[in-house]
Scaffold this active site. Structure first.
Site, short mmCIF file in Angstrom:
data_model
loop_
_atom_site.label_atom_id
_atom_site.label_comp_id
_atom_site.label_asym_id
_atom_site.label_seq_id
_atom_site.Cartn_x
_atom_site.Cartn_y
_atom_site.Cartn_z
N LEU A 161 19.21 42.23 56.01
CA LEU A 161 18.25 43.20 55.68
C LEU A 161 17.28 42.52 54.08
O LEU A 161 17.83 43.13 53.51
CB LEU A 161 18.20 45.18 55.79
CG LEU A 161 19.25 45.45 57.46
CD1 LEU A 161 20.19 45.64 57.29
CD2 LEU A 161 17.94 46.29 57.60
N VAL A 194 22.58 44.09 53.18
CA VAL A 194 21.17 45.19 52.60
C VAL A 194 21.46 44.09 51.53
O VAL A 194 21.99 44.52 50.28
CB VAL A 194 21.20 46.69 52.61
CG1 VAL A 194 20.43 46.79 51.98
CG2 VAL A 194 22.11 46.77 53.53
N CYS A 195 19.90 43.93 50.99
CA CYS A 195 19.43 43.46 50.41
C CYS A 195 20.23 42.02 49.13
O CYS A 195 20.64 41.37 49.90
CB CYS A 195 19.29 44.63 48.93
SG CYS A 195 18.17 44.08 47.23
N GLN A 196 21.01 42.09 47.57
CA GLN A 196 21.57 41.50 47.46
C GLN A 196 22.83 41.51 47.68
O GLN A 196 23.68 40.73 48.45
CB GLN A 196 22.27 41.60 45.87
CG GLN A 196 23.28 40.87 45.34
CD GLN A 196 23.69 41.60 43.98
OE1 GLN A 196 23.68 42.65 44.43
NE2 GLN A 196 24.32 41.01 42.95
N GLY A 251 23.01 41.65 51.97
CA GLY A 251 22.87 40.28 52.56
C GLY A 251 22.93 38.88 52.01
O GLY A 251 22.77 38.22 53.01
#
Lengths: 348, 389
Positions: B172, B148-150, B152
């Site tokens: 994501l 998720v985000c970083q 990811g």
């Protein structure tokens, strides 16, 4: 100056005039308060009551004199000074203050005696002092002249109303401030970047660097705030325009939320547009970078000040952290090797 | 000229303000009744810990539909309970109910002692150890990574470096192409002096980064949100949900300085991941080594990680099985929005189940009797080449 006595004569004359004025004023004041109603709780009574109560009634004058002179290193000149003021002090203590108490203070002979004792002036020294002072004044003038003149010129222009409406815009003020700061940097401000000498050289240089870093941060902050403020103003004008359009269209806000949504959206758009610009990005980073730099230098100053105390400093703790970090990695690597060997052993 | 304020219907506005005032009074009373703001309530068990890191295993539902465990890797800058923020809007609970076996990494709160942790330590160290712990716990040779985000970005880097351990990769709202200036963070980070930041703080306080996030939409995030709160204050559940989100927003862990330094310099400023120049632990990260199926999810209205930073990833990976999924919403809406609950979690679950090819368990690489106790911090042995996909 040919003779030091000329200097003192002039000085004494001035002093005498000053004391005469003081005496006149005291007489008038006393007369005013004494003529006030005895029943009234006038400020003079209150003040004198409080002050005189602070003096030890009946205290030995010699003891006070002795203490006073000892406090000031027992200098004979200080005793003379005390003697000069003693009549007045006695008058205060005994609540018999009257303008005549000032008489000794205005006696030129007595004052000269004290000043001679205190400073031991001689002609050569006076000449030298005057020369030095003159040189210093020249130097200072040369040093701070561009800055002070620019400041003077700016304020003079303003006072005389020599400005156009555009000069009153925040940008104009900012440009003027930047110009002034730049001139300051090249004149008096040079002091802050001049190399220091002596025992505390490094400390002095660090203090100068930190002061400069903080001023850089402050300058950047002003510019940053100006950008934000100007954008806020533009956004507010847009809100007003939108309101005007609504009035012209004969519409009304049914609910407060509608106006609030307009205000929020208009501002958000205006600031988003600003934030997208290269100029803002650079200014924001200049501000934060200046802040980080100032903080770093401030930390260094704190570290220097803490060096004598039996506590671990930040840089020392960083060394410990670094060692712990390296050790952790080593331990994990060794544990991994052990695990591999165990697995191999299980397989065999 | 008319008074500008004549554009208000004064009677109606006053009535409305009066109503708001009543809500405020009621809300103030409710606020005093709330003593605890609970978040991350889905049942879970700690299965591994190392330094500040904790690895949790969510209690799976009885009908598991997917054999390969899913390891959720969250960003370092915020807390992972965003995915389980409230019981009725929990991305995690949805995934569990859809039959997934979910694990999550909680990076913890770094202190000054962690200032020297690098990206290599996080990805090749902590993350790899977590993957090993999940493999052991789930008795599975591979895991599916959901970053998720970083997290990811980290997951993609990990998958490129250790493809043999990753069955599927889901990212994501994760940034990959940092050359874009679409997002303000990307724009601002280009000229940021990260050395000055890290040198000044060591571990960079979370609120410094958080202030940057709040500036991305200053009026909405700092003013409107609190005015809107007035409308939900009289409803205890809604108020509680607002407080949950508020708690999450300001619960920002500090950032290990060296890791942040490298992330900003190599990614935001150097864009090295896309260029194939990012090095970690002495190895170059080659995205073409990502050969497992990927599902790359981006949010169309993401103000933190714009689509332009996410989408190019699919063109650089080595797999043919790649899906680009557009979610209609913002960065946070991906996890807590109502559409997310109805749409995204089922889509992810479906995508995973479709790719849930049984993976043979390499018993040689796993302990004979997996322990239920937390695993002691160990760097796992290298996986054999024949495990490669």
């Amino acid at each position: 100056m040919e003779n030091p006595s000329d200097y003192f004569d002039g000085w004494m004359k001035m002093q005498q005039q000053a004391f005469n004025v003081l005496r006149e004023q005291a007489l008038q004041m006393q007369s005013f308060y004494q003529n006030a109603s005895a029943d009234s709780d006038n400020p003079f009574n209150n003040w004198s009551k409080a002050v005189f109560q602070a003096f030890p009634v009946g205290a030995d004058a010699n003891l006070a004199k002795d203490t006073f002179s000892k406090t000031l290193y027992g200098n004979e000149a200080m005793q003379k000074l005390f003697e000069l003021w003693q009549p007045l002090l006695n008058a205060i203590r005994d609540k018999t203050i009257d303008p005549a108490s000032y008489s000794d203070l205005t006696d030129p002979t007595k004052i000269k005696q004290v000043v001679d004792k205190l400073f031991n002036f001689d002609l050569d020294a006076m000449n030298q002092l005057q020369k030095n002072a003159s040189q210093y004044a020249d130097l200072y003038q040369q040093f701070g002249k561009p800055w002070t003149e620019a400041a003077k010129s700016q304020s003079s222009n303003f006072m005389q109303g020599n400005f156009t409406p555009s000069d009153l815009q925040p940008e104009a003020w900012l440009i003027q401030m930047k110009a002034l700061y730049s001139i300051f940097e090249n004149a008096t401000g040079k002091v802050f970047s001049a190399p220091a000498v002596g025992k505390d050289r490094e400390k002095m240089e660090l203090l100068s660097k930190c002061a400069k870093a903080m001023s850089t941060f402050a300058a950047n902050n002003i510019e940053y705030q100006q950008m934000m403020q100007a954008t806020g103003q533009e956004a507010m004008q847009d809100v007003v325009k939108a309101l005007a359009a609504k009035i012209e269209a004969g519409e009304k806000f049914e609910q407060f939320d509608e106006f609030f949504a307009l205000w929020i959206d208009t501002n958000e758009k205006a600031f988003y547009k600003l934030f997208q610009t290269e100029a803002f990005s650079q200014k924001r980073n200049a501000l934060t970078n200046a802040g980080f730099n100032a903080r770093k230098l401030y930390n260094e100053i704190v570290e220097r000040e803490l060096v004598e105390l039996p506590i671990a400093r930040r840089s020392e703790m960083d060394e410990v952290y670094k060692i712990i970090y390296e050790l952790r990695k080593q331990v994990k690597s060794l544990e991994s090797t052990i695990q591999e060997l165990k697995n191999k052993d299980q397989q065999s | 000229m008319n008074n500008p304020f004549s554009s208000f219907d004064a009677k109606s506005v006053m009535k409305h303000l009066g109503e708001l005032n009543s809500k405020l009074m009621k809300g103030a009373e409710l606020l005093t009744d709330i003593s605890e703001v609970d978040v991350g309530t889905a049942p879970k068990q700690l299965i591994y810990e190392e330094d500040k890191l904790k690895l949790y295993h969510y209690k799976p539902t009885d009908d598991k539909s997917c054999g390969v465990p899913v390891l959720v890797v969250y960003a370092l800058v915020n807390r992972p309970y965003m995915l389980d923020i409230q019981p009725d809007r929990s991305f995690i609970r949805n995934l569990l109910e859809l039959g997934l076996d979910v694990y999550i990494i909680d990076w913890g709160y770094p202190t000054q002692a962690d200032r020297y942790l690098s990206m290599d330590d996080y990805i090749n160290g902590y993350m790899d150890n977590c993957v090993e712990a999940v493999r052991k716990n789930a008795k599975s040779d591979k895991v599916s990574l959901m970053g998720v985000c970083q997290g990811g970005t980290f997951s993609a880097i990990y998958s490129a470096l250790h493809p043999e351990k990753v069955q599927n990769l889901i990212t994501l709202v994760a940034p990959f192409d940092f050359s874009t200036n679409d997002g303000l963070l990307f724009h601002w980070s280009k000229t940021m002096d990260v050395d000055a930041l890290v040198d000044a703080y060591g571990v960079v306080p979370g609120n410094i980064l958080n202030d940057g996030f709040l500036m991305l939409m200053p009026f909405n995030l700092n003013i409107k949100k609190y005015v809107d709160m007035l409308h939900v204050m009289e409803d205890k559940e809604k108020l509680l949900n607002f407080l949950r989100m508020e708690k999450w927003i300001f619960d920002s862990p500090g950032q290990a300085g060296e890791c942040l330094r490298q992330f900003v310099k190599d990614c935001y400023q150097g864009n090295k991941l896309i260029k194939g120049k990012l090095k970690l632990g002495g190895k170059t990260v080659d995205l073409s080594k990502i050969t497992m199926p990927i599902l790359n999810i981006y949010a169309s209205a993401d103000h933190l990680v714009p689509p332009a930073a996410t989408k190019p990833f699919n063109d650089l990976v080595g797999t043919e099985d790649k899906t680009l999924y557009e979610f209609q919403g913002g960065h946070i809406g991906v996890f807590v929005g109502s559409r997310s609950q109805k749409e995204l979690a089922p889509a992810i679950s479906k995508w995973l189940i479709e790719r849930d090819a049984p993976v043979p368990v390499k018993t040689t690489a796993l302990p004979k009797k997996p322990t239920a106790k937390p695993v002691i911090a160990t760097r796992p042995k290298a996986v054999k080449k024949d495990n490669k996909q």
